[in-house]
Structures are given as structure tokens and as C-alpha cells.
Design a protein around this motif. Structure first.
Motif, PDB file in Angstrom:
ATOM      1  N   ALA A   1       0.827  -1.212   0.000  1.00 32.70           N
ATOM      2  CA  ALA A   1       0.000   0.000   0.000  1.00 32.70           C
ATOM      3  C   ALA A   1       0.857   1.255   0.000  1.00 32.70           C
ATOM      4  CB  ALA A   1      -0.929   0.008   1.207  1.00 32.70           C
ATOM      5  N   VAL A   2       2.069   1.172   0.536  1.00 35.82           N
ATOM      6  CA  VAL A   2       2.986   2.315   0.556  1.00 35.82           C
ATOM      7  C   VAL A   2       3.594   2.527  -0.822  1.00 35.82           C
ATOM      8  CG1 VAL A   2       5.138   3.214   1.515  1.00 35.82           C
ATOM      9  CG2 VAL A   2       3.482   2.083   3.018  1.00 35.82           C
ATOM     10  N   THR A   3       4.004   1.454  -1.467  1.00 37.43           N
ATOM     11  CA  THR A   3       4.606   1.563  -2.798  1.00 37.43           C
ATOM     12  C   THR A   3       3.553   1.673  -3.894  1.00 37.43           C
ATOM     13  OG1 THR A   3       4.692  -0.860  -2.970  1.00 37.43           O
ATOM     14  CG2 THR A   3       6.637   0.256  -2.075  1.00 37.43           C
ATOM     15  N   ARG A   4       2.274   1.615  -3.488  1.00 39.02           N
ATOM     16  CA  ARG A   4       1.132   1.760  -4.403  1.00 39.02           C
ATOM     17  C   ARG A   4       1.067   0.657  -5.452  1.00 39.02           C
ATOM     18  NH1 ARG A   4      -0.989   6.547  -2.894  1.00 39.02           N
ATOM     19  NH2 ARG A   4       0.422   8.166  -2.104  1.00 39.02           N
ATOM     20  N   THR A   5       1.619  -0.510  -5.133  1.00 39.27           N
ATOM     21  CA  THR A   5       1.434  -1.655  -6.018  1.00 39.27           C
ATOM     22  C   THR A   5       0.050  -2.267  -5.825  1.00 39.27           C
ATOM     23  OG1 THR A   5       2.600  -2.996  -4.358  1.00 39.27           O
ATOM     24  CG2 THR A   5       3.875  -2.235  -6.252  1.00 39.27           C
ATOM     25  N   VAL A   6      -0.618  -1.882  -4.747  1.00 36.87           N
ATOM     26  CA  VAL A   6      -2.017  -2.230  -4.543  1.00 36.87           C
ATOM     27  C   VAL A   6      -2.667  -1.057  -3.815  1.00 36.87           C
ATOM     28  CG1 VAL A   6      -1.671  -3.384  -2.310  1.00 36.87           C
ATOM     29  CG2 VAL A   6      -3.612  -4.030  -3.734  1.00 36.87           C
ATOM     30  N   SER A   7      -3.897  -0.751  -4.159  1.00 37.30           N
ATOM     31  CA  SER A   7      -4.569   0.406  -3.563  1.00 37.30           C
ATOM     32  C   SER A   7      -5.244   0.042  -2.249  1.00 37.30           C
ATOM     33  CB  SER A   7      -5.619   0.958  -4.526  1.00 37.30           C
ATOM     34  OG  SER A   7      -6.685   0.025  -4.675  1.00 37.30           O
ATOM     35  N   ARG A   8      -5.488   1.047  -1.422  1.00 32.11           N
ATOM     36  CA  ARG A   8      -6.231   0.812  -0.178  1.00 32.11           C
ATOM     37  C   ARG A   8      -7.634   0.305  -0.486  1.00 32.11           C
ATOM     38  NH1 ARG A   8      -5.183   5.750   4.019  1.00 32.11           N
ATOM     39  NH2 ARG A   8      -6.326   4.348   5.389  1.00 32.11           N
ATOM     40  N   ARG A   9      -8.216   0.797  -1.561  1.00 27.05           N
ATOM     41  CA  ARG A   9      -9.550   0.338  -1.930  1.00 27.05           C
ATOM     42  C   ARG A   9      -9.540  -1.154  -2.243  1.00 27.05           C
ATOM     43  NH1 ARG A   9     -12.719  -0.525  -6.386  1.00 27.05           N
ATOM     44  NH2 ARG A   9     -14.946   0.002  -6.152  1.00 27.05           N
ATOM     45  N   ALA A  10      -8.538  -1.600  -2.975  1.00 29.35           N
ATOM     46  CA  ALA A  10      -8.440  -3.026  -3.295  1.00 29.35           C
ATOM     47  C   ALA A  10      -8.259  -3.851  -2.027  1.00 29.35           C
ATOM     48  CB  ALA A  10      -7.279  -3.269  -4.258  1.00 29.35           C
ATOM     49  N   LEU A  11      -7.462  -3.351  -1.080  1.00 31.52           N
ATOM     50  CA  LEU A  11      -7.269  -4.050   0.189  1.00 31.52           C
ATOM     51  C   LEU A  11      -8.569  -4.094   0.994  1.00 31.52           C
ATOM     52  CD1 LEU A  11      -3.786  -2.668   1.316  1.00 31.52           C
ATOM     53  CD2 LEU A  11      -4.313  -4.990   0.566  1.00 31.52           C
ATOM     54  N   ALA A  12      -9.332  -2.999   0.951  1.00 28.56           N
ATOM     55  CA  ALA A  12     -10.606  -2.968   1.669  1.00 28.56           C
ATOM     56  C   ALA A  12     -11.587  -3.974   1.079  1.00 28.56           C
ATOM     57  CB  ALA A  12     -11.196  -1.565   1.634  1.00 28.56           C
ATOM     58  N   VAL A  13     -11.634  -4.035  -0.242  1.00 26.30           N
ATOM     59  CA  VAL A  13     -12.519  -5.004  -0.901  1.00 26.30           C
ATOM     60  C   VAL A  13     -12.084  -6.425  -0.567  1.00 26.30           C
ATOM     61  CG1 VAL A  13     -13.242  -5.919  -3.144  1.00 26.30           C
ATOM     62  CG2 VAL A  13     -13.168  -3.447  -2.775  1.00 26.30           C
ATOM     63  N   ALA A  14     -10.779  -6.683  -0.596  1.00 27.39           N
ATOM     64  CA  ALA A  14     -10.263  -8.011  -0.271  1.00 27.39           C
ATOM     65  C   ALA A  14     -10.604  -8.384   1.172  1.00 27.39           C
ATOM     66  CB  ALA A  14      -8.751  -8.048  -0.479  1.00 27.39           C
ATOM     67  N   THR A  15     -10.534  -7.413   2.078  1.00 30.07           N
ATOM     68  CA  THR A  15     -10.893  -7.662   3.481  1.00 30.07           C
ATOM     69  C   THR A  15     -12.348  -8.094   3.601  1.00 30.07           C
ATOM     70  OG1 THR A  15      -9.297  -5.997   4.220  1.00 30.07           O
ATOM     71  CG2 THR A  15     -11.011  -6.641   5.789  1.00 30.07           C
ATOM     72  N   ILE A  16     -13.226  -7.392   2.888  1.00 25.01           N
ATOM     73  CA  ILE A  16     -14.656  -7.711   2.937  1.00 25.01           C
ATOM     74  C   ILE A  16     -14.918  -9.106   2.361  1.00 25.01           C
ATOM     75  CG2 ILE A  16     -16.929  -7.075   2.027  1.00 25.01           C
ATOM     76  CD1 ILE A  16     -15.941  -4.127   2.120  1.00 25.01           C
ATOM     77  N   VAL A  17     -14.295  -9.412   1.225  1.00 25.95           N
ATOM     78  CA  VAL A  17     -14.488 -10.720   0.594  1.00 25.95           C
ATOM     79  C   VAL A  17     -14.013 -11.834   1.516  1.00 25.95           C
ATOM     80  CG1 VAL A  17     -13.761 -12.211  -1.310  1.00 25.95           C
ATOM     81  CG2 VAL A  17     -14.389  -9.829  -1.752  1.00 25.95           C
ATOM     82  N   ALA A  18     -12.828 -11.651   2.119  1.00 25.96           N
ATOM     83  CA  ALA A  18     -12.297 -12.669   3.029  1.00 25.96           C
ATOM     84  C   ALA A  18     -13.228 -12.877   4.217  1.00 25.96           C
ATOM     85  CB  ALA A  18     -10.908 -12.264   3.517  1.00 25.96           C
ATOM     86  N   THR A  19     -13.798 -11.803   4.732  1.00 25.18           N
ATOM     87  CA  THR A  19     -14.713 -11.903   5.861  1.00 25.18           C
ATOM     88  C   THR A  19     -15.992 -12.639   5.470  1.00 25.18           C
ATOM     89  OG1 THR A  19     -13.859  -9.810   6.704  1.00 25.18           O
ATOM     90  CG2 THR A  19     -15.936 -10.586   7.630  1.00 25.18           C
TER      91      THR A  19
END
Length: 278
Positions: free
Chosen positions: A77-95
Motif C-alpha cells: 500500500a505504501v509503494t502503491r502496487t495495490v490500492s487501499r480500496r483493493a485491500l478494503a474489498v479483499a478484506t470484505i471478501v475474506a470476511t
């Protein structure tokens, strides 16, 4: 295709893959050892892995700004190879995967595992910056083996020492996990229990807790004497080496030593097999 592969790899890196894989392996090994059938083992694997992924991704979503300030270029998320939005979506899907997969082991087991994951979320959501930072680790790891055993036919209660060992391992992992980041955390306002104890205090706490887990197993688990004596000795040697190498700035040797000790304790538990369940 190369871009998709790069994003997928970044998501894996942001999930905290080492602890996610080890915790899942421990849960699966325990499920096999205690007699879960094939479907039960798969349910445990999916529930635990998805829960771990949700915790890891949520951590990187919430800490992105703090990690940027600390110069954590190891964070996607710091190097912007993945966005915070993508991480948030992945968190929701995993849950969304974790909840039904947890309840596939039964209502009692499912409730226990959802509570374990929720406890880990509370760490990310604020407890990490308080003197109570160790509690989510102790609670979540104590509940993990309880979840596995409760999923057996008849939902038997685990022996008292099984969640106790999990809680000790979890608490010890907390102290070692933050050791490489003490200075960076302090600069960004995180003041959990390890930060208040300092480097020496955290190393001491980690060693005591992790060795206590191995000793409790040695004294209580129904295993042959050679295993009962050998595992704590090997665990002590691994911890000593990991904590010594972990003195270098940014080193994760101490945390990797914890993962090795967790796998050693898993091997210990596998020798006990069905005798763990009343």
C-alpha cells in the motif's frame, strides 16, 4: 496479464503471508490430529485462512498512512502496487468467506472462530496502541484450538491446556512481532504494551511466554517422555537464536523463531492425537 499477476502478488504480500500460512497449518494439523473428517479439515482450512487474510489486509488498510510516514517500503500500500480500496474489498471478501466457513463446523465452533477473528480485528482497530494490546493475541490464539475441537461430533470441550497453550503462543508472538518496528511505531504514535516495556522487556516477555507454552505441553499433553523433554529444549534453542539475531534493526528473525516454535508445538500435539479429546 503481467499487471494482474503483479496486483495478485501485492495482495499476497499485504496479507502477512508468513503468519497466515503458519496459523492455518497449525489449525489444519490440529484438525487432522483430533479426528476431523476430510470435509471438516477443509472447513477449518478455509475458515482459518480467510480469517487470517481478513486480519492482515485490514491491518494494511488502516495502517497505510502510518506505514507511509514510517517509510515502510515493504508494504504494497505504501509503494502503491495495490490500492487501499483493493485491500478494503479483499478484506470484505475474506470476511464473507470466513463467516459461513466457520459455521460449517457447527454453531458453537463457528461462534468461537468468529469471536477469535473479531478479537484480532479489535487489535487493528485501536487496541494495538494501548496497554491492552496483548489481549487480542492471547484471546484469538486461545480460541483457535477451541474452534477446531468444538467442530468434532458432539462438540466436545478441549482439555484446558490446549487453549492455554494457544494463548501463551499468541501473547509471545505479539511481543516478538513488534520488535522490529518499535522505533517506527513510537514515531507514529503507537504505544502498545511492548512499546511500554521496551526492547529488553519485550524480548524477556516473549521468551517466558513461548517457553511456558512448550513446558505446559510437556507437562500436560499425553506424549512419550522423549518428545516431552525434547520439544522444550529445541524450542529454547530456536528462541535463543532468533532473539539474538533479532537484535539487529529491522530483523524479523525473532518473529520467524516464534513461527518455528509454533510448528514444533504443532508436531508435539500431533503425537497426542485423539487422546486430546475427552
Amino acid at each position: 496479464m503481467r499487471s494482474v499477476a503483479a496486483r495478485a502478488l501485492a495482495l499476497v504480500r499485504a496479507s502477512h503471508p508468513e503468519p497466515s500460512v503458519v496459523v492455518t497449518a497449525v489449525a489444519v494439523g490440529l484438525a487432522v490430529s483430533t479426528g476431523r473428517d476430510g470435509a471438516g479439515v477443509v472447513a477449518v482450512a478455509v475458515a482459518v485462512l480467510s480469517g487470517q487474510l481478513s486480519v492482515g489486509w485490514l491491518n494494511d488498510v488502516l495502517d497505510a498512512d502510518r506505514d507511509r510516514l514510517a517509510g515502510r517500503i515493504d508494504k504494497p500500500a505504501v509503494t502503491r502496487t495495490v490500492s487501499r480500496r483493493a485491500l478494503a474489498v479483499a478484506t470484505i471478501v475474506a470476511t464473507l468467506v470466513c463467516v459461513p466457513a466457520s459455521f460449517a463446523s457447527g454453531p458453537a465452533a463457528g461462534a468461537v472462530h468468529v469471536l477469535a477473528v473479531a478479537s484480532a480485528w479489535t487489535y487493528n482497530l485501536g487496541l494495538k496502541s494501548t496497554p491492552l494490546s496483548v489481549l487480542p493475541y492471547a484471546l484469538s490464539f486461545g480460541l483457535l484450538p477451541t474452534f477446531v475441537v468444538l467442530g468434532l461430533p458432539g462438540a466436545p470441550a478441549p482439555p484446558w491446556w490446549l487453549p492455554a497453550v494457544g494463548a501463551l503462543l499468541g501473547a509471545g508472538a505479539h511481543f516478538t512481532n513488534v520488535l522490529p518496528d518499535l522505533a517506527a511505531d513510537a514515531a507514529t504514535g503507537i504505544r502498545g504494551l511492548p512499546h511500554r516495556l521496551g526492547s529488553v522487556g519485550s524480548r524477556t516477555a516473549a521468551a517466558v511466554l513461548l517457553l511456558a507454552a512448550s513446558v505446559v505441553l510437556a507437562v500436560t499433553a499425553p506424549v512419550v517422555p522423549l518428545v516431552a523433554i525434547g520439544v522444550p529444549v529445541v524450542a529454547a534453542a530456536v528462541l535463543a537464536a532468533g532473539l539474538a539475531r533479532g537484535r539487529r534493526d529491522g530483523s524479523r528473525a525473532a518473529f520467524r523463531a516464534v513461527l518455528v516454535v509454533a510448528l514444533l508445538d504443532l508436531a508435539f500435539l500431533l503425537t497426542a492425537g485423539h487422546t486430546m479429546v475427552a
